[in-house]
Design a protein around this motif. Structure first.
Motif, mmCIF file in Angstrom:
data_model
loop_
_atom_site.group_PDB
_atom_site.id
_atom_site.type_symbol
_atom_site.label_atom_id
_atom_site.label_comp_id
_atom_site.label_asym_id
_atom_site.label_seq_id
_atom_site.Cartn_x
_atom_site.Cartn_y
_atom_site.Cartn_z
ATOM 1 N N SER A 171 -55.841 53.795 17.343
ATOM 2 C CA SER A 171 -56.610 52.633 17.763
ATOM 3 C C SER A 171 -57.491 52.961 18.963
ATOM 4 C CB SER A 171 -55.658 51.489 18.130
ATOM 5 O OG SER A 171 -56.305 50.493 18.867
ATOM 6 N N TRP A 172 -58.778 52.729 18.818
ATOM 7 C CA TRP A 172 -59.714 52.971 19.918
ATOM 8 C C TRP A 172 -59.375 52.123 21.126
ATOM 9 C CZ3 TRP A 172 -62.651 56.416 21.799
ATOM 10 C CH2 TRP A 172 -63.667 56.117 22.692
ATOM 11 N N ARG A 173 -58.982 50.871 20.926
ATOM 12 C CA ARG A 173 -58.660 49.983 22.048
ATOM 13 C C ARG A 173 -57.508 50.550 22.879
ATOM 14 N NH1 ARG A 173 -59.086 46.114 25.242
ATOM 15 N NH2 ARG A 173 -57.559 44.527 25.674
ATOM 16 N N TRP A 174 -56.475 51.056 22.238
ATOM 17 C CA TRP A 174 -55.342 51.594 22.995
ATOM 18 C C TRP A 174 -55.696 52.897 23.693
ATOM 19 C CZ3 TRP A 174 -51.663 48.961 24.920
ATOM 20 C CH2 TRP A 174 -51.259 47.776 24.293
ATOM 21 N N LYS A 175 -56.627 53.667 23.133
ATOM 22 C CA LYS A 175 -57.099 54.868 23.832
ATOM 23 C C LYS A 175 -57.773 54.464 25.146
ATOM 24 C CE LYS A 175 -57.913 57.743 19.808
ATOM 25 N NZ LYS A 175 -58.896 58.357 18.930
ATOM 26 N N LEU A 176 -58.601 53.418 25.076
ATOM 27 C CA LEU A 176 -59.263 52.927 26.285
ATOM 28 C C LEU A 176 -58.240 52.365 27.272
ATOM 29 C CD1 LEU A 176 -62.286 51.049 24.663
ATOM 30 C CD2 LEU A 176 -62.275 53.340 25.666
ATOM 31 N N SER A 177 -57.293 51.589 26.767
ATOM 32 C CA SER A 177 -56.264 50.987 27.631
ATOM 33 C C SER A 177 -55.476 52.066 28.362
ATOM 34 C CB SER A 177 -55.309 50.126 26.805
ATOM 35 O OG SER A 177 -55.984 49.040 26.243
ATOM 36 N N ARG A 178 -55.135 53.117 27.660
ATOM 37 C CA ARG A 178 -54.360 54.188 28.292
ATOM 38 C C ARG A 178 -55.138 54.816 29.444
ATOM 39 N NH1 ARG A 178 -51.010 58.691 24.980
ATOM 40 N NH2 ARG A 178 -49.165 58.203 26.175
ATOM 41 N N GLN A 179 -56.431 55.042 29.256
ATOM 42 C CA GLN A 179 -57.260 55.601 30.328
ATOM 43 C C GLN A 179 -57.343 54.639 31.509
ATOM 44 O OE1 GLN A 179 -61.081 57.436 29.131
ATOM 45 N NE2 GLN A 179 -60.356 57.091 27.043
ATOM 46 N N ILE A 180 -57.526 53.358 31.208
ATOM 47 C CA ILE A 180 -57.623 52.340 32.255
ATOM 48 C C ILE A 180 -56.349 52.303 33.084
ATOM 49 C CG2 ILE A 180 -57.676 49.836 32.656
ATOM 50 C CD1 ILE A 180 -60.444 50.807 31.977
ATOM 51 N N PHE A 181 -55.188 52.224 32.423
ATOM 52 C CA PHE A 181 -53.926 52.098 33.160
ATOM 53 C C PHE A 181 -53.514 53.400 33.824
ATOM 54 C CE2 PHE A 181 -53.212 48.601 29.922
ATOM 55 C CZ PHE A 181 -53.744 47.641 30.752
ATOM 56 N N ASP A 182 -53.921 54.538 33.263
ATOM 57 C CA ASP A 182 -53.662 55.799 33.964
ATOM 58 C C ASP A 182 -54.394 55.814 35.302
ATOM 59 O OD1 ASP A 182 -51.884 56.977 32.220
ATOM 60 O OD2 ASP A 182 -53.343 58.334 31.309
ATOM 61 N N HIS A 183 -55.548 55.162 35.361
ATOM 62 C CA HIS A 183 -56.292 55.138 36.624
ATOM 63 C C HIS A 183 -55.811 54.024 37.562
ATOM 64 C CE1 HIS A 183 -59.536 55.868 39.421
ATOM 65 N NE2 HIS A 183 -59.600 54.552 39.550
ATOM 66 N N TYR A 184 -55.749 52.798 37.059
ATOM 67 C CA TYR A 184 -55.440 51.650 37.924
ATOM 68 C C TYR A 184 -53.938 51.385 38.068
ATOM 69 C CZ TYR A 184 -60.406 50.574 37.929
ATOM 70 O OH TYR A 184 -61.761 50.637 38.092
ATOM 71 N N GLY A 185 -53.132 52.034 37.266
ATOM 72 C CA GLY A 185 -51.684 51.880 37.369
ATOM 73 C C GLY A 185 -51.096 51.134 36.176
ATOM 74 N N TRP A 186 -49.824 51.388 35.944
ATOM 75 C CA TRP A 186 -49.116 50.817 34.802
ATOM 76 C C TRP A 186 -48.192 49.694 35.245
ATOM 77 C CZ3 TRP A 186 -49.404 52.325 29.595
ATOM 78 C CH2 TRP A 186 -50.271 53.380 29.345
ATOM 79 N N ARG A 187 -48.567 48.999 36.283
ATOM 80 C CA ARG A 187 -47.704 47.943 36.833
ATOM 81 C C ARG A 187 -48.578 46.810 37.371
ATOM 82 N NH1 ARG A 187 -42.617 49.873 39.980
ATOM 83 N NH2 ARG A 187 -42.785 51.121 38.122
#
Length: 135
Positions: free
Chosen positions: A45-61
């Motif tokens: 899923s392209w959306r989850w690829k983007l989400s993973r990059q976003i949360f890797d940068h801004y945090g997973w919490r």
């Protein structure tokens, strides 16, 4: 931001390399169950690829309540007015918003929030109701 060094350190400490949660006893995957599921989804899923990059940068919490389950997380504008900003950058669909953030090198002014805190702050003049309870 989740860097390669941080991922390695977390792995050595038997923590999830993404969110930092302890790895379940006997779990043999690279990430904790919720983050592993995101990884599986990201492979298709392209959306989850983007989400993973976003949360890797801004945090997973979540900045407010500490929620860590990826399915509950979203990107929040620190100063509010996210709806106006999203409409300015969104052209074809909802994924354009996360693409814009990534293409603009993860600008300041954003943070990870759970959907509850994000909506609560939007409905409460920019202050999450959890924060009001602390006062």
């Amino acid at each position: 931001m989740v860097t390669k060094e941080l991922r390695k350190m977390r792995k050595d400490l038997h923590q999830c390399p993404h969110c930092g949660d302890p790895m379940p006893e006997g779990w043999t995957k690279e990430a904790c169950p919720p983050c592993h599921k995101v990884g599986v989804l990201a492979s298709t899923s392209w959306r989850w690829k983007l989400s993973r990059q976003i949360f890797d940068h801004y945090g997973w919490r979540c900045y407010c309540c500490g929620e860590r389950h990826p399915f509950f997380l979203t990107l929040d504008h620190v100063e509010g007015k996210g709806n106006i900003h999203r409409k300015e950058v969104r052209k074809m669909g909802s994924n354009d918003w996360y693409k814009w953030v990534i293409e603009n090198d993860f600008p300041e002014g954003f943070r990870t929030a759970c959907y509850s805190c994000n909506l609560g702050a939007a409905r409460n003049k920019g202050v999450c109701p959890h924060k009001e309870e602390e006062i």
